[in-house]
Design a protein around this motif. Structure first.
Motif: not given
Lengths: 290, 740
Positions: B476-487, B496-500, B513-515
Motif C-alpha cells: 500500500p503506497m502512501h503519499l503525504h500531503g497530496h491526494d493523487f488521481r488513480l488513472l 482521488l486517493k492517497n494510498i494505492v 499537481n505539486a501544490n
C-alpha cells in the motif's frame, strides 16, 4: 475384591480426570435449534474445545448444556461456534451458507430468523421503506401473485444452476429438492391461460428432472438432467416473461459436443456444465425480457 | 432575550469567524490485557485507539500533544492537506517530540472526509497509537449528499494486537523466523505438500529459491475494531437502531501490517467514499481494505429484532473482529474460509522467473482487478483443486469467476471532475517496487530510503508516477500531503486517493499537481516495510527551509538510521557433544556473523568462523565476505588431515584470515567458497531449514575438508527447539537449541 477396588479406583480416577478437564467450569443450559442425532454430533463437536468448553445437546428438548472455562471463554463464544456450524441458538443465527450446507434431516425450522423487510426499488433509495416483515405479501395484487408463484420456481432453478457452476453436487441436490417443493406448490388454476398450457406440458418432465438431480450427488448425472430441465424451463419462462431480464445461454461443447443450453440472470457466461474447468465457455443466444 | 443574542453571536462567529477546535492529547505508557497476558502499550488520554478527532471543514485544528512517555513520539495526520511542518514525520518535517514535552500542531481544515492519525515514530503505531480523524462537510457544501452525508455515522478504526514486542517482530522478520507461519498453520512443509498432492509444487518453489510465503507476515493474537474484538452497536447518538435503518461506517485501517476483508451479514455493502474522497455509490458483497486506506460504507439493517454482523477478517483469514449492527439475535456472516496455500505456491511458481523477476505472462495487471490470490480463495474457486483452463483470460478475475461482487479500484468513480490543470508541465516518474522476502529487504528500484536521493519536483508541475510491483508481496503506497488521481479508466472522474495498493505484477499510474512545498514522504504503509526503508522523499526545488528542522544534516542521519539498523540474531544448541551456534548482525546490505562449534574436550576441538560480508544484487543471492577462522583440536601428535584437493592441514591450532563468497543455489542451498591465508581452499554446501513437517526441520552440511553434518530440529516455540545431529568432528549429539 481387590479387582473391584481397583476398578472403583480407576473409575473414580477417570471421572475426576474428566471433571478436571475444564477449570473454572460454569455450566449453562440454552436452546439450540436442531432436529436429529446427526445434529447432536455436529453441535457438540462445534462446542467442544479441549480443556475449554463442551456441550451436551438433547434431541428431545433442543436444549444444550454447555460447560466452559469462564476465565478462558464465554458462553457467547461457544454459541457463536455452534451457529457457525449451522445451528441457530439463543444468541446467534447461523450464516445462511452454513445452514444450507446441513444435511437434509438437520434442516430445522428457523423460527428466530426474521423475514427481511422488503425495500422496493424506490426512486428515492435514501429512504428505507417502512413496511414491516409481517405484511410482506399483503400489498401484492393478483396478477403479480400469479407469476409470483412461478418466480419461486425460477429462483430455485437459478440457485440449482449456481450450484452446478460451482460443481457442488451436494448443494445441487438440495436445491433440486427445493425446486420439487416449489413446483408442487404451484396452484395451476391460478395461472393465466397461456402459461397454464405450457405448465401442463412441461410439468411432468420438470418434476422428473428435479427428482433425478435431487436423488444423486454425482455431478455429471445431475448435469445430464439439467439439460432437459433447462430446455423446459426456457419454454416456461418465455411465456411468463419475468420482470427481471433472463439470458438464454448456450455452450457448444456440452452434451458430448452436441451443445446444451441454460438460463441465467446475468449476461456474463458462467457455465453450469463444466464449472471452473471451462467457466466462461458459451454465449448468450437469447435475451428474455418483458 | 439575552440568551438569544448570545446564540445569535455564536452562530455568527461560527459562520464568519474561523472556529478553532482544540484537542489535548496526553500520550502515556500503559499496560493492556487483550489476551490474558499483561503487556505494554501506549494510550492517549487513557484509551486505545486514540480519541476520535472531529472537525468541520473551515475549522482550524489546534492539537496539543503532551508526550508523557520516556521516549520520543510524533503524530502524523494521515491524508490531510496541511503545511509541511505540521505533517508529523519525525526527522523529516519536524524533530521528534522529546519525552515530557508538549508540541502543538496547528493547521486549517481545508477538506472533508474520513481520515485517521497515527504515530510516525518507530513502531509505536503497532501498540496503540492510531485513531479516527473525521472532517465533516459544511451543511451548505454543494457536494453534500442527502441520504449519505446525513446518515447515522460511526467511525471505526481497525487494528491488530500482538503479545510480542513490535521491535522483536521486526527483528524476527529480518531473520526469516518461521514462527508466525507455525502459529498460522502456514508452514507449507514438504510433509504437508505430499499430503496435499503438491510435492512437485513445493520442490519447484524451493528450486526457484522461494521460502514458503503467506499473504501476510505477522501473526496477530487479536483483531480490534475501535479497540475491541467484538462490539454491539445498538444505538447511534442515543437513537435505537431498528430494522430498515441505514448506517454509515467510516472505516480506517490502522493496522500496522494487516489487510482486512470486510463483509456484512445483512446484504450488500454500499461504498460511498474512499481515502476521504466521495465516490459514486457502488454496491459490493465484500471489499478488501489495504493497510492505512479508509472506506466509507453504508449498510442497511434488513430485519427487525436482529443484529447483523459486520466482519473484518485478516487477509490470511486467521483472525477477525465483529461489529453487530442492530438490536436482537445476532445474524452471523459466513467466515472467510482458509486459504489454499499450495495453490498459491503453484501460482507463484508460474510467475517467478529463475532470476527472481516476476512474469505476468502478458496479463497487464492493474487496479486490483485481477487477483492472483483467487486461486487460494475457496469461496471463489471452490474447495477442490481448480482445473482451470490456462488460457482463460478471466482466471484471476474474482468477479467473473463467482457470483459475489468484490470491489476493485476500477469500480471507483469520483462524482466530481478531478482532472489536473491542463497547461502545467508534466514530470513522469517510474518506480519498480522491489523486495526480498528471505532477508526482508523492501525497496524502490532496489534502493532503500538511506541509499537514494530525495526526488526533486517543481511547484505547479503535474507529477505522474507509474509504479510496477516486481516483488512478491502487495504494497500500500502512501503519499503525504497530496491526494493523487488513480488513472482507472474513469476519465475525468478518476478517484482521488492517497494510498494505492499494488499487488505483485501490477502496474498502476497515478498523478497529482505539486501544490504544497515541503518534504513529503512517499512510502509503503506496511509498518515493517517502511522501517526497512521502502520509501522516497519528494521535495520541492528552492523551497524555504523548515523552521522545525534546525539541523537538516542531523535530521537526515536520524531518518536514515531506521533502515540502516542492524538486526541481531543468536542461536545456540546445547548438545551432548558440544555447543553449536551462531550469532549475526545484519542490515539491508551488510552481514556480520560468527559461527562456533565448541566441544567439551580437546579431541572434539573448538572452532569459530567469523564472516563480514555484503549482499549484492536485487535478490541478494551473492555475498562476498572476509573471514577469520580459529580452531583448536588435539587429534594426536602431528596428525594431519587431507582435503579433497590433497591439501594438508593441521587443525590442531589454526588461526587464519580468509576471503570467500556465499551464493544461494536453487533449493535454497548455501554454497560457500573460501580461500584462507595459508592457501587452503574450502568449498561447502549447507542448508539448515528444510521444512519436513510443520515443526520438523532438516539440516545438512558437507565440505571439501571432508567434514559433514546432518541434523533434525523439532520446533517447540519461538525460542526453543529440540535438536539431534551427527557431526563428523564431534559425533552424535542431542540437545536443546535456544534461538533469539
Amino acid at each position: 475384591m481387590k479387582s473391584i477396588i481397583l476398578l472403583a479406583a480407576v473409575v473414580l480416577l477417570s471421572t475426576t480426570a474428566c471433571q478436571s478437564q475444564i477449570n473454572n467450569a460454569k455450566t449453562e443450559t440454552v436452546k439450540v435449534y436442531g432436529n436429529c442425532g446427526m445434529c447432536e454430533t455436529t453441535i457438540e463437536k462445534a462446542a467442544n474445545k479441549k480443556k475449554i468448553s463442551k456441550a451436551d445437546w438433547n434431541e428431545e428438548t433442543k436444549m444444550a448444556s454447555i460447560t466452559y472455562d469462564s476465565k478462558k471463554t464465554t458462553l457467547d463464544a461457544v454459541l457463536k461456534n455452534i451457529a457457525l456450524a449451522g445451528y441457530d441458538n439463543q444468541s446467534f443465527l447461523a450464516p445462511d451458507a452454513a445452514y444450507d450446507k446441513l444435511p437434509g434431516c438437520c434442516k430445522y425450522d428457523r423460527e428466530k430468523k426474521q423475514v427481511a423487510i422488503v425495500t422496493q426499488p424506490a426512486k428515492d433509495t435514501t429512504k428505507p421503506m417502512q413496511n414491516h416483515g409481517s405484511h410482506q405479501y399483503d400489498g401484492m395484487n393478483n396478477t403479480s401473485q400469479e407469476t409470483n408463484q412461478l418466480t419461486v420456481v425460477f429462483d430455485t432453478y437459478f440457485a440449482l444452476k449456481d450450484a452446478l457452476v460451482k460443481t457442488d453436487g451436494n448443494t445441487a441436490s438440495a436445491k433440486a429438492k427445493d425446486l420439487e417443493t416449489a413446483i408442487n406448490a404451484v396452484k395451476m388454476d391460478k395461472l393465466p391461460m397461456n402459461v397454464h398450457t405450457v405448465w401442463m406440458k412441461v410439468l411432468n418432465d420438470l418434476k422428473e428432472d428435479a427428482e433425478h438431480i435431487n436423488g444423486t450427488k454425482d455431478i455429471s448425472h445431475q448435469r445430464d438432467h439439467f439439460m432437459s430441465l433447462s430446455k423446459n424451463m426456457y419454454e416456461l419462462i418465455k411465456v411468463v416473461k419475468p420482470a427481471e431480464t433472463v439470458y438464454y445461454q448456450f455452450c457448444p461443447m456440452a452434451n458430448d459436443g452436441k451443445g446444451a443450453n441454460w438460463l441465467s440472470k446475468e449476461s456474463g457466461v458462467k457455465n453450469p456444465y463444466y464449472g471452473s474447468q471451462m467457466l466462461s465457455c458459451g454465449k448468450t443466444v437469447e435475451t428474455i425480457k418483458q | 432575550m439575552l440568551s438569544l443574542a448570545i446564540l445569535f453571536t455564536l452562530l455568527i462567529s461560527n459562520l464568519f469567524a474561523q472556529k478553532i477546535v482544540r484537542y489535548d492529547l496526553y500520550v502515556k505508557d500503559t499496560i493492556v490485557n487483550f489476551t490474558g497476558k499483561a503487556k505494554r502499550a501506549i494510550a492517549v488520554n487513557g484509551q486505545i485507539p486514540m480519541p476520535t478527532l472531529t472537525f468541520t471543514e473551515g475549522d482550524t485544528a489546534e492539537i496539543y500533544v503532551h508526550n508523557e512517555m520516556n521516549e520520543e513520539t510524533s503524530l502524523h495526520w494521515h491524508g490531510l492537506f496541511l503545511p509541511n511542518k505540521e505533517d508529523g514525520v519525525p526527522n523529516l518535517t519536524q524533530m521528534p517530540i522529546k519525552p515530557h514535552t508538549t508540541h502543538i500542531y496547528r493547521f486549517p481544515i481545508i477538506q472533508n472526509g474520513t481520515h485517521w492519525y497515527h504515530s510516525h515514530s518507530g513502531l509505536q503505531e503497532q501498540i496503540g497509537m492510531y485513531g479516527n480523524f473525521v472532517m465533516l462537510k459544511k451543511t451548505n457544501d454543494p457536494t453534500f449528499r442527502k441520504g449519505i452525508d446525513d446518515l447515522a455515522t460511526v467511525p471505526i478504526v481497525l487494528s491488530e494486537w500482538t503479545n510480542i514486542k513490535p521491535e522483536n517482530i521486526h527483528r524476527m522478520l529480518h531473520n526469516a523466523n518461521d514462527y508466525p507461519a507455525l502459529k498460522k498453520n502456514a508452514v507449507q512443509s514438504y510433509g504437508e505438500a505430499i499430503k496435499a498432492g503438491h510435492f512437485k509444487t513445493k520442490l519447484k518453489n524451493e528450486w526457484k529459491r522461494m521460502l514458503a510465503m503467506d499473504v501476510s507476515d505477522v501473526y496477530y493474537d487479536k483483531i480490534l475494531m475501535n479497540g475491541k474484538p467484538s462490539t454491539d452497536l445498538t444505538r447511534i447518538e442515543g437513537k435505537q437502531l431498528k430494522g430498515g435503518d441505514k448506517v454509515r461506517l467510516r472505516i480506517s485501517n490502522g493496522g500496522a501490517s494487516s489487510y482486512f476483508w470486510l463483509t456484512y451479514a445483512g446484504g450488500k455493502i454500499t461504498v460511498v467514499a474512499n481515502d476521504g474522497n466521495d465516490v459514486e455509490p457502488v454496491e459490493v458483497d465484500r471489499l478488501i481494505i489495504a493497510v492505512s486506506e479508509t472506506y466509507d460504507v453504508v449498510v442497511t439493517i434488513p430485519a427487525e429484532n436482529t443484529a447483523f454482523e459486520f466482519l473484518a477478517t485478516t487477509e490470511d483469514r486467521t483472525n477477525s473482529a465483529s461489529y453487530y449492527i442492530g438490536n436482537g439475535i445476532k445474524q452471523l456472516v459466513s467466515p472467510q474460509p482458509r486459504l489454499k496455500y499450495f495453490e498459491g505456491m503453484k501460482m507463484m511458481n508460474d510467475m517467478m522467473k529463475m532470476n527472481g523477476d516476476l512474469d505476468d505472462m502478458g496479463m497487464n495487471m492493474s487496479l486490483n482487478q485481477m487477483d492472483m490470490n483467487v486461486v487460494m480463495y475457496p469461496e471463489i474457486t471452490g474447495d477442490a483443486k481448480p482445473k482451470q483452463d490456462d488460457k482463460d483470460p478471466n482466471r484471476y478475475n474474482a468477479n467473473a469467476l463467482a457470483d459475489i461482487v468484490t470491489l476493485n479500484y476500477a469500480m471507483l468513480k469520483s462524482p466530481i471532475n478531478t482532472a489536473l490543470p491542463k497547461d502545467a508541465p508534466v514530470k513522469e516518474l517510474k518506480f519498480t517496487l522491489t523486495g526480498n522476502m528471505n532477508r526482508y529487504v523492501w525497496s524502490l528500484d532496489n534502493k532503500v530510503v538511506s541509499e537514494a536521493d530525495k526526488i526533486l519536483i517543481k511547484k505547479g508541475e503535474n507529477i505522474r508516477i507509474v509504479i510496477y510491483n516486481n516483488s512478491m508481496m502487495r504494497h500500500p503506497m502512501h503519499l503525504h500531503g497530496h491526494d493523487f488521481r488513480l488513472l482507472n479508466g474513469q476519465g475525468d472522474n478518476a478517484p482521488l486517493k492517497n494510498i494505492v495498493d499494488i499487488m505483485p505484477m501490477e502496474t498502476d499510474t497515478l498523478e497529482f499537481n505539486a501544490n504544497v512545498e515541503g518534504d513529503w514522504f512517499f512510502h509503503c504503509h506496511i509498518l515493517y516495510h517502511m522501517m526497512s526503508g521502502m520509501g522516497r522523499v519528494f521535495t520541492y526545488e528552492n523551497q524555504a527551509a523548515n523552521p522545525l528542522i534546525p539541523n537538516p544534516k542531523l535530521a537526515q542521519r536520524k531518518l536514515f538510521a531506521d533502515d540502516r539498523k542492524m538486526h541481531f540474531m543468536f542461536q545456540n544448541d546445547f548438545a551432548t557433544n558440544g555447543n553449536d551456534g551462531e550469532m549475526m548482525l545484519q542490515n539491508t546490505r551488510w552481514s556480520i556473523g560468527s559461527e562456533w562449534r565448541l566441544g567439551y574436550h580437546n579431541m572434539h576441538g573448538y572452532e569459530t568462523e567469523t564472516h563480514i560480508g555484503r549482499y549484492l544484487g536485487k535478490m541478494q543471492w551473492l555475498m562476498p565476505f572476509v573471514g577469520f577462522d580459529w580452531r583448536y583440536r588435539k587429534m594426536g601428535i602431528d596428525e594431519q588431515e587431507k582435503n579433497l584437493f590433497g591439501q594438508t592441514n593441521t587443525k590442531d591450532n589454526r588461526a587464519v584470515l580468509s576471503l570467500g563468497v556465499n551464493y544461494t543455489l536453487p533449493m535454497l542451498v548455501r554454497f560457500q567458497t573460501e580461500i584462507f591465508t595459508d592457501g587452503i581452499v574450502r568449498l561447502q554446501l549447507m542448508r539448515e531449514d528444510i521444512p519436513v513437517t510443520k515443526r520438523l526441520r532438516f539440516a545438512f552440511m558437507v565440505n571439501t575438508d571432508k567434514e559433514y553434518m546432518a541434523g533434525l530440529n523439532y520446533i517447540f516455540n519461538r525460542n526453543f527447539s529440540l535438536r539431534t545431529h551427527y557431526d563428523s568432528d564431534m559425533g552424535f549429539g542431542a540437545g536443546l537449541t535456544f534461538s533469539y
